[in-house]
Structures are given as C-alpha cells and as structure tokens.
Design a protein around this motif. Structure first.
Motif, PDB file in Angstrom:
ATOM      1  N   ALA A   9       0.615  10.926  -3.765  1.00  0.00           N
ATOM      2  CA  ALA A   9       1.279   9.901  -4.840  1.00  0.00           C
ATOM      3  C   ALA A   9       2.540   9.159  -4.300  1.00  0.00           C
ATOM      4  O   ALA A   9       3.365   9.768  -3.725  1.00  0.00           O
ATOM      5  CB  ALA A   9       1.291  10.497  -6.192  1.00  0.00           C
ATOM      6  N   LEU A  10       2.576   7.879  -4.580  1.00  0.00           N
ATOM      7  CA  LEU A  10       4.002   7.265  -4.337  1.00  0.00           C
ATOM      8  C   LEU A  10       4.663   7.341  -5.625  1.00  0.00           C
ATOM      9  O   LEU A  10       4.411   7.144  -6.746  1.00  0.00           O
ATOM     10  CB  LEU A  10       3.514   5.631  -4.171  1.00  0.00           C
ATOM     11  CG  LEU A  10       3.245   5.293  -2.919  1.00  0.00           C
ATOM     12  CD1 LEU A  10       2.394   3.920  -3.010  1.00  0.00           C
ATOM     13  CD2 LEU A  10       3.936   5.553  -1.546  1.00  0.00           C
ATOM     14  N   SER A  11       6.325   7.483  -5.261  1.00  0.00           N
ATOM     15  CA  SER A  11       6.881   7.588  -6.424  1.00  0.00           C
ATOM     16  C   SER A  11       7.182   6.209  -7.071  1.00  0.00           C
ATOM     17  O   SER A  11       6.898   5.276  -6.577  1.00  0.00           O
ATOM     18  CB  SER A  11       8.249   8.044  -5.922  1.00  0.00           C
ATOM     19  OG  SER A  11       8.839   7.027  -5.181  1.00  0.00           O
ATOM     20  N   LEU A  91      -2.414  -1.318  -5.298  1.00  0.00           N
ATOM     21  CA  LEU A  91      -0.989  -0.599  -5.752  1.00  0.00           C
ATOM     22  C   LEU A  91      -1.476  -0.582  -7.325  1.00  0.00           C
ATOM     23  O   LEU A  91      -1.138   0.349  -7.967  1.00  0.00           O
ATOM     24  CB  LEU A  91       0.087  -1.622  -5.421  1.00  0.00           C
ATOM     25  CG  LEU A  91       1.366  -1.115  -5.945  1.00  0.00           C
ATOM     26  CD1 LEU A  91       1.592   0.223  -5.152  1.00  0.00           C
ATOM     27  CD2 LEU A  91       2.482  -2.048  -5.834  1.00  0.00           C
ATOM     28  N   ARG A  92      -2.171  -1.510  -7.787  1.00  0.00           N
ATOM     29  CA  ARG A  92      -2.395  -1.474  -9.448  1.00  0.00           C
ATOM     30  C   ARG A  92      -3.337  -0.054  -9.695  1.00  0.00           C
ATOM     31  O   ARG A  92      -3.185   0.238 -10.744  1.00  0.00           O
ATOM     32  CB  ARG A  92      -2.909  -2.703  -9.893  1.00  0.00           C
ATOM     33  CG  ARG A  92      -1.663  -3.952 -10.278  1.00  0.00           C
ATOM     34  CD  ARG A  92      -2.338  -4.846 -10.948  1.00  0.00           C
ATOM     35  NE  ARG A  92      -3.474  -5.736 -10.038  1.00  0.00           N
ATOM     36  CZ  ARG A  92      -3.165  -6.689  -9.331  1.00  0.00           C
ATOM     37  NH1 ARG A  92      -2.123  -6.984  -8.927  1.00  0.00           N
ATOM     38  NH2 ARG A  92      -4.281  -7.298  -8.625  1.00  0.00           N
ATOM     39  N   ASP A  93      -4.230   0.161  -8.833  1.00  0.00           N
ATOM     40  CA  ASP A  93      -5.348   0.897  -9.190  1.00  0.00           C
ATOM     41  C   ASP A  93      -5.012   2.537  -8.647  1.00  0.00           C
ATOM     42  O   ASP A  93      -5.810   3.277  -8.909  1.00  0.00           O
ATOM     43  CB  ASP A  93      -6.902   0.501  -8.999  1.00  0.00           C
ATOM     44  CG  ASP A  93      -6.966   0.481  -7.442  1.00  0.00           C
ATOM     45  OD1 ASP A  93      -6.302   1.461  -6.503  1.00  0.00           O
ATOM     46  OD2 ASP A  93      -7.883   0.139  -6.967  1.00  0.00           O
ATOM     47  N   GLY A  94      -4.002   2.505  -8.032  1.00  0.00           N
ATOM     48  CA  GLY A  94      -3.483   3.776  -7.518  1.00  0.00           C
ATOM     49  C   GLY A  94      -3.959   4.180  -6.211  1.00  0.00           C
ATOM     50  O   GLY A  94      -3.928   5.582  -5.704  1.00  0.00           O
ATOM     51  N   THR A  95      -4.683   3.549  -5.504  1.00  0.00           N
ATOM     52  CA  THR A  95      -5.272   3.570  -4.256  1.00  0.00           C
ATOM     53  C   THR A  95      -4.598   3.307  -3.123  1.00  0.00           C
ATOM     54  O   THR A  95      -4.659   3.600  -1.792  1.00  0.00           O
ATOM     55  CB  THR A  95      -6.597   3.129  -3.958  1.00  0.00           C
ATOM     56  OG1 THR A  95      -6.653   1.885  -4.137  1.00  0.00           O
ATOM     57  CG2 THR A  95      -7.753   3.716  -5.169  1.00  0.00           C
ATOM     58  N   TYR A  96      -3.225   2.438  -3.328  1.00  0.00           N
ATOM     59  CA  TYR A  96      -2.278   2.014  -2.481  1.00  0.00           C
ATOM     60  C   TYR A  96      -1.616   3.075  -1.779  1.00  0.00           C
ATOM     61  O   TYR A  96      -1.442   4.075  -2.332  1.00  0.00           O
ATOM     62  CB  TYR A  96      -1.527   0.836  -3.142  1.00  0.00           C
ATOM     63  CG  TYR A  96      -0.381   0.443  -1.895  1.00  0.00           C
ATOM     64  CD1 TYR A  96      -0.806  -0.667  -1.171  1.00  0.00           C
ATOM     65  CD2 TYR A  96       0.896   0.951  -1.736  1.00  0.00           C
ATOM     66  CE1 TYR A  96       0.007  -1.125  -0.210  1.00  0.00           C
ATOM     67  CE2 TYR A  96       1.714   0.189  -0.864  1.00  0.00           C
ATOM     68  CZ  TYR A  96       1.220  -0.800  -0.053  1.00  0.00           C
ATOM     69  OH  TYR A  96       2.214  -1.432   0.955  1.00  0.00           O
TER      70      TYR A  96
END
Length: 128
Positions: A9-11, A91-96
């Motif tokens: 996960a990105l912070s 980035l919006r859906d969390g897969t970035y």
C-alpha cells in the motif's frame, strides 16, 4: 519487519505526491498535444497553399517527412496521455504502484520518475 499489506500500500502522502506528479505530467502532455496539433495543421495548410506537385518540388519530400515526424510525436503524446489516465484510475482504485506483470510493489522512486509506469524495473527490462 515486512508486512505484505504495508509493503503493497502507498501511504496517503505518497498517494498525494504521485497524484500531483500525474496531474502535472497530464497538463504538460495536453499542452504538448495542443502545440503538436497546431504544428501539424500549419504544415498541412502551408503544403496545401504551396506546391501541389510534390514529385518535382524539392520541398515536397521534406514537408512530408516533417508532417510524418510531427504526427509520430503527436501519436506518442496521445499514447502517454492514455497511460496517465489509466495510472490515475489505478490510483483511485488502489492498484496503482503494483507491477502489472509480477504483482510486486513498484518502488516509489520509479513512480516519481515515471508516474505512468505499470511495471517494476525487472519486468520492464524483460519486456520485448
């Protein structure tokens, strides 16, 4: 001290930084598309106003080359814009930030340099 969820996960601050980079890259790319589109239109207009006999016109060949070169640059910019839009969706859906090939986290340093990147360095170097 490596938890799989934390590594993947990105912070929130990383997400904000990368969103800004994507937005800035998108603005630069749309500006470039507009400029290249104008350049292409000027080349087309000027070649239509000048010689209609490209076969015997020494400028005809260079005009065709210039038009093809500008079109290639425009196509590259349009492709990059589509890649940026996909990165924003990820980035919006969390897969970035996750490699599309191996599923490992893409290092934040790579994302800062190439914010539209879909692959880690290892997978990108193996791509043919």
């Amino acid at each position: 001290m490596t938890g799989h969820h934390r590594d993947a996960a990105l912070s929130p601050s990383e997400q904000a930084t990368l969103r800004e980079l994507l937005d800035a890259d998108r603005r630069r790319t749309t500006d470039r598309i507009a400029l290249l589109g104008r350049d292409r239109d000027e080349i087309v207009t000027s070649s239509a106003l000048t010689a209609s006999d490209d076969e015997h016109d020494p400028e005809g060949t260079s005009t065709a080359f210039e038009r093809a070169h500008v079109q290639a640059l425009l196509d590259q910019a349009l492709t990059h814009l589509a890649e940026l839009d996909l990165a924003s969706e990820r980035l919006r859906d969390g897969t970035y930030g996750t490699c599309a090939r191996c599923g490992q986290r893409i290092p934040i340093e790579r994302l800062k340099i190439l914010p539209a990147s879909k692959t880690c360095v290892n997978c990108a170097s193996r791509r043919r």
